[in-house]
Design a protein around this motif. Structure first.
Motif, mmCIF file in Angstrom:
data_model
loop_
_atom_site.group_PDB
_atom_site.id
_atom_site.type_symbol
_atom_site.label_atom_id
_atom_site.label_comp_id
_atom_site.label_asym_id
_atom_site.label_seq_id
_atom_site.Cartn_x
_atom_site.Cartn_y
_atom_site.Cartn_z
ATOM 1 N N GLU A 62 0.814 -1.213 0.000
ATOM 2 C CA GLU A 62 0.000 0.000 0.000
ATOM 3 C C GLU A 62 0.852 1.269 0.000
ATOM 4 O O GLU A 62 0.571 2.223 -0.736
ATOM 5 C CB GLU A 62 -0.935 0.002 1.219
ATOM 6 C CG GLU A 62 -1.855 1.219 1.274
ATOM 7 C CD GLU A 62 -2.769 1.190 2.484
ATOM 8 O OE1 GLU A 62 -3.611 2.096 2.602
ATOM 9 O OE2 GLU A 62 -2.636 0.264 3.316
ATOM 10 N N ASP A 63 1.910 1.282 0.809
ATOM 11 C CA ASP A 63 2.740 2.482 0.905
ATOM 12 C C ASP A 63 3.416 2.796 -0.428
ATOM 13 O O ASP A 63 3.484 3.958 -0.855
ATOM 14 C CB ASP A 63 3.796 2.307 1.999
ATOM 15 C CG ASP A 63 3.185 2.317 3.392
ATOM 16 O OD1 ASP A 63 2.028 2.773 3.519
ATOM 17 O OD2 ASP A 63 3.840 1.855 4.341
ATOM 18 N N ARG A 64 3.936 1.766 -1.086
ATOM 19 C CA ARG A 64 4.634 2.012 -2.356
ATOM 20 C C ARG A 64 3.655 2.362 -3.477
ATOM 21 O O ARG A 64 4.004 3.127 -4.385
ATOM 22 C CB ARG A 64 5.485 0.797 -2.723
ATOM 23 C CG ARG A 64 6.719 0.676 -1.836
ATOM 24 C CD ARG A 64 7.837 -0.080 -2.504
ATOM 25 N NE ARG A 64 7.597 -1.523 -2.472
ATOM 26 C CZ ARG A 64 8.456 -2.423 -2.948
ATOM 27 N NH1 ARG A 64 9.590 -2.029 -3.519
ATOM 28 N NH2 ARG A 64 8.187 -3.710 -2.875
ATOM 29 N N VAL A 65 2.436 1.806 -3.418
ATOM 30 C CA VAL A 65 1.421 2.203 -4.396
ATOM 31 C C VAL A 65 1.046 3.669 -4.185
ATOM 32 O O VAL A 65 0.915 4.443 -5.145
ATOM 33 C CB VAL A 65 0.172 1.298 -4.286
ATOM 34 C CG1 VAL A 65 -0.974 1.861 -5.136
ATOM 35 C CG2 VAL A 65 0.500 -0.121 -4.741
ATOM 36 N N ASP A 66 0.897 4.070 -2.915
ATOM 37 C CA ASP A 66 0.622 5.483 -2.616
ATOM 38 C C ASP A 66 1.767 6.371 -3.108
ATOM 39 O O ASP A 66 1.542 7.478 -3.612
ATOM 40 C CB ASP A 66 0.432 5.678 -1.110
ATOM 41 C CG ASP A 66 -0.888 5.104 -0.611
ATOM 42 O OD1 ASP A 66 -1.775 4.851 -1.448
ATOM 43 O OD2 ASP A 66 -1.035 4.911 0.609
ATOM 44 N N GLU A 67 2.994 5.872 -2.949
ATOM 45 C CA GLU A 67 4.157 6.631 -3.410
ATOM 46 C C GLU A 67 4.116 6.814 -4.929
ATOM 47 O O GLU A 67 4.429 7.891 -5.456
ATOM 48 C CB GLU A 67 5.440 5.900 -3.007
ATOM 49 C CG GLU A 67 6.716 6.623 -3.416
ATOM 50 C CD GLU A 67 7.963 5.831 -3.054
ATOM 51 O OE1 GLU A 67 9.055 6.222 -3.519
ATOM 52 O OE2 GLU A 67 7.849 4.817 -2.331
ATOM 53 N N LEU A 68 3.699 5.757 -5.627
ATOM 54 C CA LEU A 68 3.592 5.826 -7.089
ATOM 55 C C LEU A 68 2.555 6.864 -7.506
ATOM 56 O O LEU A 68 2.787 7.656 -8.427
ATOM 57 C CB LEU A 68 3.220 4.455 -7.652
ATOM 58 C CG LEU A 68 3.091 4.358 -9.166
ATOM 59 C CD1 LEU A 68 4.453 4.541 -9.834
ATOM 60 C CD2 LEU A 68 2.485 3.012 -9.573
ATOM 61 N N VAL A 69 1.410 6.855 -6.828
ATOM 62 C CA VAL A 69 0.354 7.823 -7.142
ATOM 63 C C VAL A 69 0.838 9.251 -6.860
ATOM 64 O O VAL A 69 0.578 10.173 -7.637
ATOM 65 C CB VAL A 69 -0.920 7.505 -6.334
ATOM 66 C CG1 VAL A 69 -1.975 8.594 -6.533
ATOM 67 C CG2 VAL A 69 -1.487 6.154 -6.754
ATOM 68 N N GLN A 70 1.555 9.423 -5.753
ATOM 69 C CA GLN A 70 2.081 10.750 -5.414
ATOM 70 C C GLN A 70 3.104 11.210 -6.451
ATOM 71 O O GLN A 70 3.153 12.395 -6.819
ATOM 72 C CB GLN A 70 2.717 10.716 -4.019
ATOM 73 C CG GLN A 70 3.232 12.072 -3.542
ATOM 74 C CD GLN A 70 2.128 13.107 -3.444
ATOM 75 O OE1 GLN A 70 1.091 12.864 -2.844
ATOM 76 N NE2 GLN A 70 2.335 14.268 -4.063
ATOM 77 N N LEU A 71 3.919 10.271 -6.925
ATOM 78 C CA LEU A 71 4.878 10.613 -7.972
ATOM 79 C C LEU A 71 4.148 11.128 -9.211
ATOM 80 O O LEU A 71 4.620 12.057 -9.884
ATOM 81 C CB LEU A 71 5.710 9.384 -8.342
ATOM 82 C CG LEU A 71 6.960 9.109 -7.514
ATOM 83 C CD1 LEU A 71 7.576 7.777 -7.914
ATOM 84 C CD2 LEU A 71 7.983 10.225 -7.698
ATOM 85 N N GLY A 72 2.991 10.515 -9.499
ATOM 86 C CA GLY A 72 2.202 10.971 -10.639
ATOM 87 C C GLY A 72 1.727 12.400 -10.449
ATOM 88 O O GLY A 72 1.796 13.221 -11.385
#
Length: 295
Positions: A62-72
Motif C-alpha cells: 500500500e505504501d509504495r502504491v501510494d508513493e507511485l500515485v504521489q509521484l504521478g
C-alpha cells in the motif's frame, strides 16, 4: 451484508477461487433475503491475472502504491511548471518504482503458485504506469477491485479489451434509492375508485406477477448458464496453465536430449577412430604372426 467488505475479500482471492467464492456469497445473500445484494455480488467480474496482481499490490504494498500515485501528482505539477530537471528526476523514480513493484508482484504470484508470463508482466507495468500518469487510473487501482489491466492512451484509460476502464459498482438498487434525492410533486386530487378501476388494477398486478415470475425463471436459467460457462472457462484456464508448464518441461527435456545427442555423436566419432586404429593394429599383428609361422 457489507458489500464493500465482501468485494474487498473476493478480489483478494486467487483468480481460480474467485468464481466459486463469489457465487457462494451471492447465494448466501439471497438465502438471507437480500436479493439486491445477491445481484450486485453476482455482477462482480473475475479479474485477469494482471488485474489480480495489481489488486494484491494495493493490499501488500500500500505504501509504495501510494508513493507511485504521489509521484504521478508531482510529475503533473512539474510538467505544468515546465521544470525539466524535476521531470527527469521524477520519471527516473517512477520507472524504478514500477520495476520494484513488478518484482514484488512476481513474488506474490510465486507464493500463490502462479507464474507471471512476460505478457502478464507487461500488462501489470502498463497498469502501474497508467496510475502514475492519470488520476482516474490511480483511483481505479486504489480500489483494489480491478477486473482488467489498465492502459493509458491519449484520451484516457482503457482496459485490456480497449474499452474505457471502470470498476463494477457494488451499490444495490436499495442503497441507491436510500441515498438518492427525493423529489416532491404536487399531487392531483384523488378521485373515487370504481369497481372497474379495481378490476383493472388487479389485472395489472396479475400481469406484473406473471412477468416477474418469467423474468425470475429467465434469470435463474441465465445465471446457471453463466456459472457453467465460467466453470468451463476456469477449467480451460487451468488446462492452459498445465499445458504451458508441460511445454516448458518438455522444452527443457528436449534441450537436454539435444545436448546428450551432441555428446553421443561426438563420442561416436571418437569410437570410430579408435576402432579404425585397433583394426589396423590387428591387421599388422596378424601379418607379423603369419610371417613368423612361415619361417
Amino acid at each position: 451484508m457489507d458489500l464493500d467488505e465482501a468485494a474487498w475479500e473476493l478480489y483478494s482471492l486467487p483468480p481460480g477461487d474467485f468464481t466459486s467464492a463469489r457465487n457462494k456469497l451471492a447465494d448466501r445473500a439471497r438465502a438471507d433475503g437480500d436479493a439486491a445484494a445477491s445481484k450486485a455480488i453476482r455482477e462482480l467480474k473475475k479479474p485477469t491475472l494482471a488485474a489480480w496482481l495489481a489488486n494484491q499490490l494495493v493490499r501488500a504494498e500500500e505504501d509504495r502504491v501510494d508513493e507511485l500515485v504521489q509521484l504521478g501528482d508531482d510529475l503533473r505539477d512539474a510538467h505544468a511548471s515546465r521544470d525539466g530537471d524535476r521531470m527527469r528526476e521524477l520519471t527516473s523514480q517512477r520507472i524504478s518504482l514500477v520495476r520494484d513493484l513488478g518484482r514484488a508482484a512476481r513474488e506474490l504470484a510465486k507464493k500463490s503458485g502462479h507464474k507471471v508470463t512476460d505478457t502478464v508482466g507487461d500488462r501489470l507495468a502498463e497498469t502501474l504506469d497508467a496510475a502514475s500518469v492519470d488520476a482516474d487510473a490511480a483511483g481505479l487501482l486504489r480500489t483494489g477491485r480491478l477486473t482488467s489491466a489498465l492502459r493509458h492512451v491519449g484520451f484516457g484509460v482503457v482496459d485490456e479489451s480497449g474499452e474505457p476502464a471502470e470498476v463494477t459498482p457494488i451499490s444495490t438498487a436499495r442503497e441507491r434509492r436510500a441515498t438518492g434525492k427525493k423529489t416532491t410533486k404536487k399531487q392531483a386530487p384523488a378521485r373515487k375508485r370504481t369497481q372497474a378501476d379495481k378490476r383493472a388494477e388487479e389485472r395489472r398486478r396479475k400481469e406484473a406477477r406473471e412477468k416477474l415470475e418469467r423474468a425470475e425463471a429467465e434469470l435463474a436459467e441465465a445465471e446457471e448458464a453463466r456459472a457453467q460457462a465460467e466453470a468451463e472457462l476456469d477449467a480451460n484456464e487451468h488446462h492452459v496453465e498445465d499445458m504451458r508448464t508441460a511445454v516448458e518441461r518438455l522444452t527443457d527435456e528436449l534441450e537436454k536430449a539435444r545436448a546428450e545427442l551432441e555428446r553421443a555423436e561426438h563420442r561416436t566419432g571418437s569410437l570410430e577412430r579408435a576402432l579404425t586404429r585397433a583394426s589396423r593394429a590387428a591387421t599388422t599383428a596378424r601379418r607379423r604372426r603369419d610371417a613368423l609361422a612361415e619361417e
